[in-house]
Design a protein around this motif. Structure first.
Motif, PDB file in Angstrom:
ATOM      1  N   ASN A 248       0.848  -1.082  -0.102  1.00  0.00           N
ATOM      2  CA  ASN A 248      -0.081   0.048  -0.007  1.00  0.00           C
ATOM      3  C   ASN A 248       0.795   1.369   0.132  1.00  0.00           C
ATOM      4  O   ASN A 248       0.451   2.365   0.269  1.00  0.00           O
ATOM      5  CB  ASN A 248      -0.941   0.059   1.081  1.00  0.00           C
ATOM      6  CG  ASN A 248      -1.787  -1.065   1.241  1.00  0.00           C
ATOM      7  OD1 ASN A 248      -2.399  -1.433   0.273  1.00  0.00           O
ATOM      8  ND2 ASN A 248      -2.318  -1.497   2.262  1.00  0.00           N
ATOM      9  N   LEU A 249       2.122   1.132  -0.167  1.00  0.00           N
ATOM     10  CA  LEU A 249       3.130   2.282  -0.158  1.00  0.00           C
ATOM     11  C   LEU A 249       2.471   3.570  -1.106  1.00  0.00           C
ATOM     12  O   LEU A 249       2.501   4.646  -0.761  1.00  0.00           O
ATOM     13  CB  LEU A 249       4.415   1.615  -0.537  1.00  0.00           C
ATOM     14  CG  LEU A 249       5.554   2.979  -0.425  1.00  0.00           C
ATOM     15  CD1 LEU A 249       5.669   3.446   1.131  1.00  0.00           C
ATOM     16  CD2 LEU A 249       6.829   2.601  -1.042  1.00  0.00           C
ATOM     17  N   GLY A 250       2.049   3.020  -2.436  1.00  0.00           N
ATOM     18  CA  GLY A 250       1.623   4.241  -3.105  1.00  0.00           C
ATOM     19  C   GLY A 250       0.267   4.845  -2.909  1.00  0.00           C
ATOM     20  O   GLY A 250      -0.242   5.888  -3.292  1.00  0.00           O
ATOM     21  N   ILE A 251      -0.387   4.143  -1.832  1.00  0.00           N
ATOM     22  CA  ILE A 251      -1.622   4.609  -1.300  1.00  0.00           C
ATOM     23  C   ILE A 251      -1.324   5.596  -0.307  1.00  0.00           C
ATOM     24  O   ILE A 251      -1.980   6.355   0.302  1.00  0.00           O
ATOM     25  CB  ILE A 251      -2.616   3.433  -1.069  1.00  0.00           C
ATOM     26  CG1 ILE A 251      -2.887   2.660  -2.300  1.00  0.00           C
ATOM     27  CG2 ILE A 251      -4.019   4.006  -0.386  1.00  0.00           C
ATOM     28  CD1 ILE A 251      -3.820   1.367  -1.952  1.00  0.00           C
ATOM     29  N   VAL A 252      -0.531   5.051   0.667  1.00  0.00           N
ATOM     30  CA  VAL A 252      -0.197   5.706   2.102  1.00  0.00           C
ATOM     31  C   VAL A 252       0.485   6.975   1.725  1.00  0.00           C
ATOM     32  O   VAL A 252       0.163   7.941   2.199  1.00  0.00           O
ATOM     33  CB  VAL A 252       0.541   4.937   3.016  1.00  0.00           C
ATOM     34  CG1 VAL A 252       1.005   5.693   4.189  1.00  0.00           C
ATOM     35  CG2 VAL A 252      -0.467   3.716   3.342  1.00  0.00           C
ATOM     36  N   PHE A 253       1.342   6.903   0.267  1.00  0.00           N
ATOM     37  CA  PHE A 253       2.073   8.247   0.247  1.00  0.00           C
ATOM     38  C   PHE A 253       1.785   8.666  -1.412  1.00  0.00           C
ATOM     39  O   PHE A 253       1.480   7.751  -1.979  1.00  0.00           O
ATOM     40  CB  PHE A 253       3.389   7.866   0.421  1.00  0.00           C
ATOM     41  CG  PHE A 253       3.799   7.832   1.973  1.00  0.00           C
ATOM     42  CD1 PHE A 253       4.122   8.867   2.761  1.00  0.00           C
ATOM     43  CD2 PHE A 253       4.184   6.345   2.433  1.00  0.00           C
ATOM     44  CE1 PHE A 253       4.507   8.533   3.829  1.00  0.00           C
ATOM     45  CE2 PHE A 253       4.580   6.220   3.813  1.00  0.00           C
ATOM     46  CZ  PHE A 253       4.643   7.270   4.618  1.00  0.00           C
ATOM     47  N   PRO A 254       1.673  10.071  -1.541  1.00  0.00           N
ATOM     48  CA  PRO A 254       1.502  10.487  -2.903  1.00  0.00           C
ATOM     49  C   PRO A 254       2.737  10.365  -3.581  1.00  0.00           C
ATOM     50  O   PRO A 254       3.412  11.009  -4.132  1.00  0.00           O
ATOM     51  CB  PRO A 254       1.231  12.030  -2.536  1.00  0.00           C
ATOM     52  CG  PRO A 254       2.287  12.378  -1.514  1.00  0.00           C
ATOM     53  CD  PRO A 254       2.149  11.075  -0.711  1.00  0.00           C
ATOM     54  N   LEU A 255       2.977   8.965  -4.171  1.00  0.00           N
ATOM     55  CA  LEU A 255       3.937   8.665  -5.169  1.00  0.00           C
ATOM     56  C   LEU A 255       3.377   8.221  -6.377  1.00  0.00           C
ATOM     57  O   LEU A 255       2.490   7.391  -6.561  1.00  0.00           O
ATOM     58  CB  LEU A 255       4.825   7.425  -4.373  1.00  0.00           C
ATOM     59  CG  LEU A 255       5.527   7.694  -3.109  1.00  0.00           C
ATOM     60  CD1 LEU A 255       5.857   6.290  -2.625  1.00  0.00           C
ATOM     61  CD2 LEU A 255       6.746   8.417  -3.162  1.00  0.00           C
ATOM     62  N   VAL A 256       4.169   8.844  -7.439  1.00  0.00           N
ATOM     63  CA  VAL A 256       3.894   8.240  -8.863  1.00  0.00           C
ATOM     64  C   VAL A 256       4.396   7.134  -9.264  1.00  0.00           C
ATOM     65  O   VAL A 256       5.506   6.706  -8.531  1.00  0.00           O
ATOM     66  CB  VAL A 256       4.210   9.590  -9.579  1.00  0.00           C
ATOM     67  CG1 VAL A 256       3.207  10.638  -9.494  1.00  0.00           C
ATOM     68  CG2 VAL A 256       5.382  10.190  -9.771  1.00  0.00           C
ATOM     69  N   PRO A 257       4.251   6.488 -10.281  1.00  0.00           N
ATOM     70  CA  PRO A 257       4.786   5.163 -10.645  1.00  0.00           C
ATOM     71  C   PRO A 257       6.353   5.514 -10.736  1.00  0.00           C
ATOM     72  O   PRO A 257       7.503   4.574 -10.274  1.00  0.00           O
ATOM     73  CB  PRO A 257       4.504   5.065 -12.019  1.00  0.00           C
ATOM     74  CG  PRO A 257       2.853   5.262 -11.969  1.00  0.00           C
ATOM     75  CD  PRO A 257       3.207   6.783 -10.929  1.00  0.00           C
ATOM     76  N   SER A 258       7.106   6.433 -11.281  1.00  0.00           N
ATOM     77  CA  SER A 258       8.473   6.769 -11.558  1.00  0.00           C
ATOM     78  C   SER A 258       8.938   6.790 -10.227  1.00  0.00           C
ATOM     79  O   SER A 258      10.133   6.184 -10.077  1.00  0.00           O
ATOM     80  CB  SER A 258       8.718   8.108 -12.204  1.00  0.00           C
ATOM     81  OG  SER A 258       7.839   9.108 -11.693  1.00  0.00           O
ATOM     82  N   GLU A 259       8.267   7.456  -9.181  1.00  0.00           N
ATOM     83  CA  GLU A 259       9.047   7.425  -7.981  1.00  0.00           C
ATOM     84  C   GLU A 259       9.135   6.070  -7.022  1.00  0.00           C
ATOM     85  O   GLU A 259      10.043   5.912  -6.437  1.00  0.00           O
ATOM     86  CB  GLU A 259       8.372   8.911  -6.980  1.00  0.00           C
ATOM     87  CG  GLU A 259       8.613  10.055  -7.489  1.00  0.00           C
ATOM     88  CD  GLU A 259       7.372  11.035  -7.172  1.00  0.00           C
ATOM     89  OE1 GLU A 259       7.618  12.220  -7.564  1.00  0.00           O
ATOM     90  OE2 GLU A 259       6.403  10.591  -6.597  1.00  0.00           O
ATOM     91  N   LEU A 260       8.100   5.695  -7.084  1.00  0.00           N
ATOM     92  CA  LEU A 260       7.943   4.125  -6.490  1.00  0.00           C
ATOM     93  C   LEU A 260       8.786   3.201  -6.996  1.00  0.00           C
ATOM     94  O   LEU A 260       9.470   2.548  -6.352  1.00  0.00           O
ATOM     95  CB  LEU A 260       6.386   3.620  -6.771  1.00  0.00           C
ATOM     96  CG  LEU A 260       5.724   2.643  -5.953  1.00  0.00           C
ATOM     97  CD1 LEU A 260       5.893   3.138  -4.704  1.00  0.00           C
ATOM     98  CD2 LEU A 260       4.504   2.074  -6.528  1.00  0.00           C
ATOM     99  N   SER A 261       9.081   3.343  -8.548  1.00  0.00           N
ATOM    100  CA  SER A 261      10.341   2.324  -9.250  1.00  0.00           C
ATOM    101  C   SER A 261      11.447   2.615  -8.532  1.00  0.00           C
ATOM    102  O   SER A 261      12.373   1.715  -8.031  1.00  0.00           O
ATOM    103  CB  SER A 261      10.221   2.565 -10.501  1.00  0.00           C
ATOM    104  OG  SER A 261      10.771   3.629 -10.914  1.00  0.00           O
TER     105      SER A 261
END
Length: 215
Positions: A89-102
């Motif tokens: 749920n990292l991309g849900i808990v924090f406002p991360l876009v796919p590039s940053e998440l990768s």
């Protein structure tokens, strides 16, 4: 990167489990969310990991429980199968876009990286248009009251700066031994190993389901 949330401090085991879930959500979406067996194989795989680990099922279960308490992992049930599966749920808990998440995913799984290494290693997670885009994403991740990454000081002989995540302690960077394999060969090898690990995970799941039906 602006966020009102306080960054969690993750153990080495939590970093590996969370990073593996993020990676497989992008590279093998057909097998995501992940079963316990699949996640164990992902954590212990020999490619795209530093350091190499050998977690048993008990470690994975305990780590998943701690990540669930932090809101970073949730379980998925339902359908005809009885196997409980897990997703991040990292991309849900924090406002991360796919590039940053990768980028965060790679730093969790591989340790300190240069912008060039992140660009090379991100291909199966997110296709950056250029090194400048990688650099731009890194700068965004360094911004705000709770940055996700920081720059390491250059060591003697290093030409490029390296970046690490701020989600917990990171092992001190150790230069990897040189290899005669080029990037394309390494990617093919990693893909083959990943396929074999998926097939092994499926066989384990099928066996466990059969045993449950027979019991």
């Amino acid at each position: 990167m602006e966020s009102n949330q306080t960054l969690p401090i993750l153990s080495a085991e939590e970093q590996r489990v969370l990073g593996s879930l993020i990676e497989k959500s992008r590279t093998t979406p057909d097998y995501y969310p992940m079963s316990l067996n699949g996640l164990q194989s992902a954590c212990n795989q020999k490619t795209s990991r530093s350091p190499i680990v050998q977690y048993d099922e008990e470690i994975i279960v305990k780590t998943l429980d701690s990540l669930k308490k932090k809101g970073l992992v949730s379980t998925v049930t339902g359908g005809t199968g009885r196997v409980v599966k897990f997703k991040h749920n990292l991309g849900i808990v924090f406002p991360l876009v796919p590039s940053e998440l990768s980028i965060i995913c790679i730093l969790l799984l591989r340790g300190a990286q240069t912008a060039g290494e992140l660009n090379t290693n991100s291909g199966r997670l997110y296709e950056f248009d250029s090194l400048d885009e990688v650099q731009s994403s890194l700068e965004k991740l360094r911004e705000g009251d709770a940055p996700f990454v920081k720059v390491l000081e250059r060591r003697p002989g290093q030409k490029e700066v390296r970046y690490v995540h701020l989600l917990g302690d990171v092992p001190e960077y150790v230069a990897e031994p040189s290899s005669n394999l080029n990037t394309a060969s390494m990617e093919m090898l990693e893909s083959r190993v990943e396929t074999l690990e998926k097939e092994l995970s499926e066989l384990k799941d099928a066996f466990n389901k059969l045993m449950a039906e027979l019991s």
